[in-house]
Write a protein that holds these residues in place. Sequence first.
Motif, short mmCIF file in Angstrom:
data_model
loop_
_atom_site.label_atom_id
_atom_site.label_comp_id
_atom_site.label_asym_id
_atom_site.label_seq_id
_atom_site.Cartn_x
_atom_site.Cartn_y
_atom_site.Cartn_z
N TRP A 151 0.84 -1.20 0.00
CA TRP A 151 0.00 0.00 0.00
C TRP A 151 0.87 1.25 0.00
O TRP A 151 0.62 2.19 -0.74
CB TRP A 151 -0.93 0.03 1.22
N ASN A 152 1.89 1.26 0.87
CA ASN A 152 2.77 2.43 0.94
C ASN A 152 3.50 2.68 -0.37
O ASN A 152 3.74 3.84 -0.75
CB ASN A 152 3.78 2.25 2.09
N ARG A 167 -7.85 11.72 -3.53
CA ARG A 167 -6.47 11.78 -3.03
C ARG A 167 -6.46 12.01 -1.52
O ARG A 167 -5.69 11.37 -0.79
CB ARG A 167 -5.69 12.89 -3.74
N ASP A 168 -7.32 12.89 -1.05
CA ASP A 168 -7.37 13.18 0.39
C ASP A 168 -7.80 11.94 1.16
O ASP A 168 -7.21 11.62 2.21
CB ASP A 168 -8.35 14.32 0.65
N LEU A 169 -8.81 11.24 0.66
CA LEU A 169 -9.29 10.04 1.35
C LEU A 169 -8.22 8.96 1.36
O LEU A 169 -7.96 8.32 2.40
CB LEU A 169 -10.55 9.52 0.66
N LEU A 174 -4.39 5.73 4.40
CA LEU A 174 -3.09 5.09 4.47
C LEU A 174 -2.35 5.52 5.74
O LEU A 174 -1.74 4.68 6.42
CB LEU A 174 -2.25 5.44 3.23
N ALA A 175 -2.41 6.79 6.08
CA ALA A 175 -1.76 7.26 7.31
C ALA A 175 -2.39 6.59 8.53
O ALA A 175 -1.68 6.19 9.48
CB ALA A 175 -1.89 8.78 7.42
N TYR A 176 -3.71 6.44 8.51
CA TYR A 176 -4.38 5.78 9.64
C TYR A 176 -3.95 4.33 9.76
O TYR A 176 -3.68 3.84 10.86
CB TYR A 176 -5.90 5.87 9.44
N GLN A 177 -3.84 3.61 8.65
CA GLN A 177 -3.46 2.21 8.70
C GLN A 177 -2.01 2.04 9.16
O GLN A 177 -1.68 1.07 9.84
CB GLN A 177 -3.69 1.54 7.35
N MET A 277 -9.78 -2.95 10.69
CA MET A 277 -9.48 -3.94 9.66
C MET A 277 -10.53 -3.93 8.54
O MET A 277 -10.21 -4.22 7.38
CB MET A 277 -9.37 -5.33 10.27
N LEU A 278 -11.76 -3.58 8.85
CA LEU A 278 -12.76 -3.40 7.79
C LEU A 278 -12.33 -2.26 6.86
O LEU A 278 -12.45 -2.35 5.64
CB LEU A 278 -14.13 -3.12 8.39
N ARG A 279 -11.82 -1.19 7.44
CA ARG A 279 -11.29 -0.10 6.64
C ARG A 279 -10.06 -0.54 5.85
O ARG A 279 -9.89 -0.19 4.68
CB ARG A 279 -10.97 1.09 7.54
N ALA A 280 -9.20 -1.33 6.49
CA ALA A 280 -8.00 -1.82 5.81
C ALA A 280 -8.35 -2.69 4.61
O ALA A 280 -7.74 -2.58 3.54
CB ALA A 280 -7.12 -2.60 6.79
#
Length: 336
Positions: A151-152, A167-169, A174-177, A277-280
């Motif tokens: 992802w990174n 892009r913002d989302l 990604l920062a949150y994960q 993890m649902l978000r991931a």
Amino acid sequence: MAVYTEVPFGEAAALAEKLGLGTLTELRGIQGGIENTNYFITCVTDGVAQEHVLTVFERLGFDQLPFYLRLMQHLARKGIPVPGPVADGSGEILHTVQGKPAAVVEKLRGRSELSPTAGHCQAVGDMLARMHLAGRDFGLQQPNLRGLNWWNDTVPVVLPHLAASQRDLLTAELAYQNHVAALPAYTALPRGPIHADLFRDNVMFEDGRLSGFFDFYFAGCDTFLFDLAVCLNDWCIVHAEGDDDGQHDETRAQAMLAAYQAVRPLTSAERQLLPAMLRAGALRFWLSRLWDWYLPRDAAMLKPHDPGHFERVLRARLARLPDLSVPLLDAAPVTA
């Protein structure tokens, strides 16, 4: 499963003979999916026809593939309904077709349920938990190749193709994960071999009963919770045109979670991080679909999936915070 590599009939026939499958009578490319080349092969022995699946691997190398194939072999021996790889006379299950790594596996009986009921979700939850338990003593190790490191690396590649709100989302999630991955609770999550791509089209049912899991070629060692979240994000949401697409389906989610936990109850750390993890899971498949959409490879029969679907799933998961974990887990027992 797009066709990137055109396999000559004669080469497929020679491989079938080497594997003791009989005389090849049909070689048919499989439409759907985007990662590897896949064919149905029909062979006849003593007048009896049998079908198998020939996969030519386009990105995975000879050094990576033993993990996937041996995992399928291991799970099959543990009673998990997965397609076993076909070995040649010396026991080798990794072959070469057109200079690329290839495998032939059994074709599962039944069909996929693309409009699953709570009963189908219950069956998947039960078997997913059994698969996780069966894989705990598997001896090989390989990371989830489409995990956080990927992802990174991939987000910067797709960002130029997106609108500002996307892009913002993407960058915020990604920062949150990355933040979640550094938490002690995340470190405490139970881990082992996971399927990592157990969508509705990777499960078969026959006469109302689950007849198998297949397509393990995104598998890797990661958290069991991520695997469960991937399933919840495909099996237990609304698939529809319009605003409802990607919305959570409570009844199906409860059925899957209750069945899973009846076999392998979630730990307190898993309960805490299920919303993350649902978000991931949504991020992972939004990102991979963006990559395939904007940076496609040439292939016959290639039909990239709409990346907008998992953007909607991610937005729907975010809209349910902070109360997401409570309705998802009320009906199921949790261990400390």
